[in-house]
Design a protein around this motif. Structure first.
Motif, PDB file in Angstrom:
ATOM      1  N   UNK A  44       0.843  -1.204   0.000  1.00  0.00           N
ATOM      2  CA  UNK A  44       0.000   0.000   0.000  1.00  0.00           C
ATOM      3  C   UNK A  44       0.875   1.249   0.000  1.00  0.00           C
ATOM      4  N   UNK A  45       1.911   1.244   0.835  1.00  0.00           N
ATOM      5  CA  UNK A  45       2.819   2.395   0.880  1.00  0.00           C
ATOM      6  C   UNK A  45       3.575   2.546  -0.437  1.00  0.00           C
ATOM      7  N   UNK A  46       4.051   1.443  -0.986  1.00  0.00           N
ATOM      8  CA  UNK A  46       4.809   1.490  -2.240  1.00  0.00           C
ATOM      9  C   UNK A  46       3.955   1.997  -3.396  1.00  0.00           C
ATOM     10  N   UNK A  47       2.667   1.756  -3.322  1.00  0.00           N
ATOM     11  CA  UNK A  47       1.763   2.229  -4.381  1.00  0.00           C
ATOM     12  C   UNK A  47       1.521   3.727  -4.312  1.00  0.00           C
ATOM     13  N   UNK A  48       1.918   4.347  -3.193  1.00  0.00           N
ATOM     14  CA  UNK A  48       1.774   5.797  -3.081  1.00  0.00           C
ATOM     15  C   UNK A  48       0.537   6.250  -2.329  1.00  0.00           C
ATOM     16  N   UNK A  49      -0.026   5.396  -1.486  1.00  0.00           N
ATOM     17  CA  UNK A  49      -1.263   5.759  -0.790  1.00  0.00           C
ATOM     18  C   UNK A  49      -1.054   6.711   0.382  1.00  0.00           C
ATOM     19  N   UNK A  50       0.155   6.763   0.927  1.00  0.00           N
ATOM     20  CA  UNK A  50       0.355   7.587   2.129  1.00  0.00           C
ATOM     21  C   UNK A  50       0.122   9.080   1.868  1.00  0.00           C
ATOM     22  N   UNK A  51       0.710   9.690   0.837  1.00  0.00           N
ATOM     23  CA  UNK A  51       0.469  11.135   0.647  1.00  0.00           C
ATOM     24  C   UNK A  51      -1.003  11.521   0.509  1.00  0.00           C
ATOM     25  N   UNK A  52      -1.814  10.808  -0.284  1.00  0.00           N
ATOM     26  CA  UNK A  52      -3.219  11.234  -0.335  1.00  0.00           C
ATOM     27  C   UNK A  52      -3.972  11.009   0.975  1.00  0.00           C
ATOM     28  N   UNK A  53      -3.596   9.968   1.732  1.00  0.00           N
ATOM     29  CA  UNK A  53      -4.222   9.783   3.041  1.00  0.00           C
ATOM     30  C   UNK A  53      -3.873  10.934   3.976  1.00  0.00           C
ATOM     31  N   UNK A  54      -2.632  11.371   3.941  1.00  0.00           N
ATOM     32  CA  UNK A  54      -2.220  12.512   4.771  1.00  0.00           C
ATOM     33  C   UNK A  54      -2.971  13.770   4.333  1.00  0.00           C
ATOM     34  N   UNK A  70      -7.103   8.656   9.171  1.00  0.00           N
ATOM     35  CA  UNK A  70      -6.313   8.410  10.381  1.00  0.00           C
ATOM     36  C   UNK A  70      -6.218   6.923  10.684  1.00  0.00           C
ATOM     37  N   UNK A  71      -7.323   6.224  10.531  1.00  0.00           N
ATOM     38  CA  UNK A  71      -7.334   4.785  10.782  1.00  0.00           C
ATOM     39  C   UNK A  71      -6.411   4.062   9.815  1.00  0.00           C
ATOM     40  N   UNK A  72      -6.505   4.415   8.539  1.00  0.00           N
ATOM     41  CA  UNK A  72      -5.634   3.773   7.549  1.00  0.00           C
ATOM     42  C   UNK A  72      -4.167   4.071   7.841  1.00  0.00           C
ATOM     43  N   UNK A  73      -3.857   5.314   8.158  1.00  0.00           N
ATOM     44  CA  UNK A  73      -2.467   5.677   8.468  1.00  0.00           C
ATOM     45  C   UNK A  73      -1.979   4.961   9.726  1.00  0.00           C
ATOM     46  N   UNK A  74      -2.841   4.841  10.716  1.00  0.00           N
ATOM     47  CA  UNK A  74      -2.455   4.146  11.945  1.00  0.00           C
ATOM     48  C   UNK A  74      -2.097   2.701  11.658  1.00  0.00           C
ATOM     49  N   UNK A  84       6.090   4.914   9.042  1.00  0.00           N
ATOM     50  CA  UNK A  84       6.004   6.076   9.941  1.00  0.00           C
ATOM     51  C   UNK A  84       6.819   7.235   9.388  1.00  0.00           C
ATOM     52  N   UNK A  85       8.009   6.932   8.876  1.00  0.00           N
ATOM     53  CA  UNK A  85       8.831   8.006   8.272  1.00  0.00           C
ATOM     54  C   UNK A  85       8.147   8.571   7.033  1.00  0.00           C
ATOM     55  N   UNK A  86       7.546   7.707   6.219  1.00  0.00           N
ATOM     56  CA  UNK A  86       6.853   8.179   5.009  1.00  0.00           C
ATOM     57  C   UNK A  86       5.658   9.045   5.375  1.00  0.00           C
ATOM     58  N   UNK A  87       4.962   8.686   6.430  1.00  0.00           N
ATOM     59  CA  UNK A  87       3.818   9.478   6.881  1.00  0.00           C
ATOM     60  C   UNK A  87       4.290  10.862   7.336  1.00  0.00           C
ATOM     61  N   UNK A  88       5.373  10.899   8.083  1.00  0.00           N
ATOM     62  CA  UNK A  88       5.930  12.184   8.524  1.00  0.00           C
ATOM     63  C   UNK A  88       6.420  12.990   7.323  1.00  0.00           C
ATOM     64  N   UNK A  89       7.096  12.335   6.386  1.00  0.00           N
ATOM     65  CA  UNK A  89       7.611  13.028   5.200  1.00  0.00           C
ATOM     66  C   UNK A  89       6.486  13.574   4.329  1.00  0.00           C
ATOM     67  N   UNK A  90       5.328  12.936   4.373  1.00  0.00           N
ATOM     68  CA  UNK A  90       4.187  13.388   3.574  1.00  0.00           C
ATOM     69  C   UNK A  90       3.492  14.589   4.197  1.00  0.00           C
ATOM     70  N   UNK A  91       3.947  14.990   5.390  1.00  0.00           N
ATOM     71  CA  UNK A  91       3.412  16.198   5.994  1.00  0.00           C
ATOM     72  C   UNK A  91       2.463  15.977   7.149  1.00  0.00           C
ATOM     73  N   UNK A  94       3.211  16.368  13.674  1.00  0.00           N
ATOM     74  CA  UNK A  94       3.787  15.665  14.813  1.00  0.00           C
ATOM     75  C   UNK A  94       2.697  15.319  15.815  1.00  0.00           C
ATOM     76  N   UNK A  95       1.679  16.155  15.895  1.00  0.00           N
ATOM     77  CA  UNK A  95       0.577  15.906  16.815  1.00  0.00           C
ATOM     78  C   UNK A  95      -0.137  14.602  16.455  1.00  0.00           C
ATOM     79  N   UNK A  96      -0.368  14.362  15.163  1.00  0.00           N
ATOM     80  CA  UNK A  96      -1.019  13.120  14.748  1.00  0.00           C
ATOM     81  C   UNK A  96      -0.148  11.930  15.107  1.00  0.00           C
ATOM     82  N   UNK A  97       1.126  12.010  14.816  1.00  0.00           N
ATOM     83  CA  UNK A  97       2.014  10.900  15.124  1.00  0.00           C
ATOM     84  C   UNK A  97       2.075  10.638  16.626  1.00  0.00           C
ATOM     85  N   UNK A  98       2.094  11.692  17.427  1.00  0.00           N
ATOM     86  CA  UNK A  98       2.084  11.516  18.869  1.00  0.00           C
ATOM     87  C   UNK A  98       0.783  10.872  19.335  1.00  0.00           C
TER      88      UNK A  98
END
Length: 106
Positions: A44-54, A70-74, A84-91, A94-98
């Motif tokens: 899922x991450x390799x397909x590029x889903x993280x940036x649009x989810x963010x 949020x559920x999908x990213x979690x 986790x790094x890709x999610x942070x890099x996608x913007x 920090x509050x969401x990650x915490x």
């Protein structure tokens, strides 16, 4: 999931101008197989889903859209440092990650 070719159509639903219901459905469809399945998480991450989810977390999105994203990213972040790094890099903030870490989901 990736082998079945299910990820690209779901990703298109996230990227398109379709309505909130379709984005919620696509997010849920990505979240379910990502739950406790490392191969699906990587696919899922390799397909590029993280940036649009963010992007679905940005102010102005409907609350149910934000919750679905949020559920999908979690689930993608759970036990996967690369995601986790890709999610942070996608913007993702920090509050969401915490928040995800506090819930034990990241």
């Amino acid at each position: 999931m990736a082998a079945a070719g299910a990820i690209p159509p779901l990703l298109q639903m996230l990227l398109s101008g379709c309505g909130a219901d379709m984005k919620i459905a696509a997010s849920a469809a990505l979240a379910a197989p990502a739950d406790s399945n490392a191969d699906n998480c990587r696919g899922i991450a390799a397909a590029g889903a993280i940036p649009p989810l963010v992007q679905m977390l940005l102010p102005g999105c409907a609350e149910l859209v934000e919750t679905a994203a949020s559920t999908a990213l979690a689930r993608l972040a759970d036990g996967n440092a690369d995601n986790r790094r890709a999610i942070a890099a996608a913007g993702a903030s920090a509050q969401l990650l915490q928040h995800l870490e506090a819930l034990g989901l990241a």
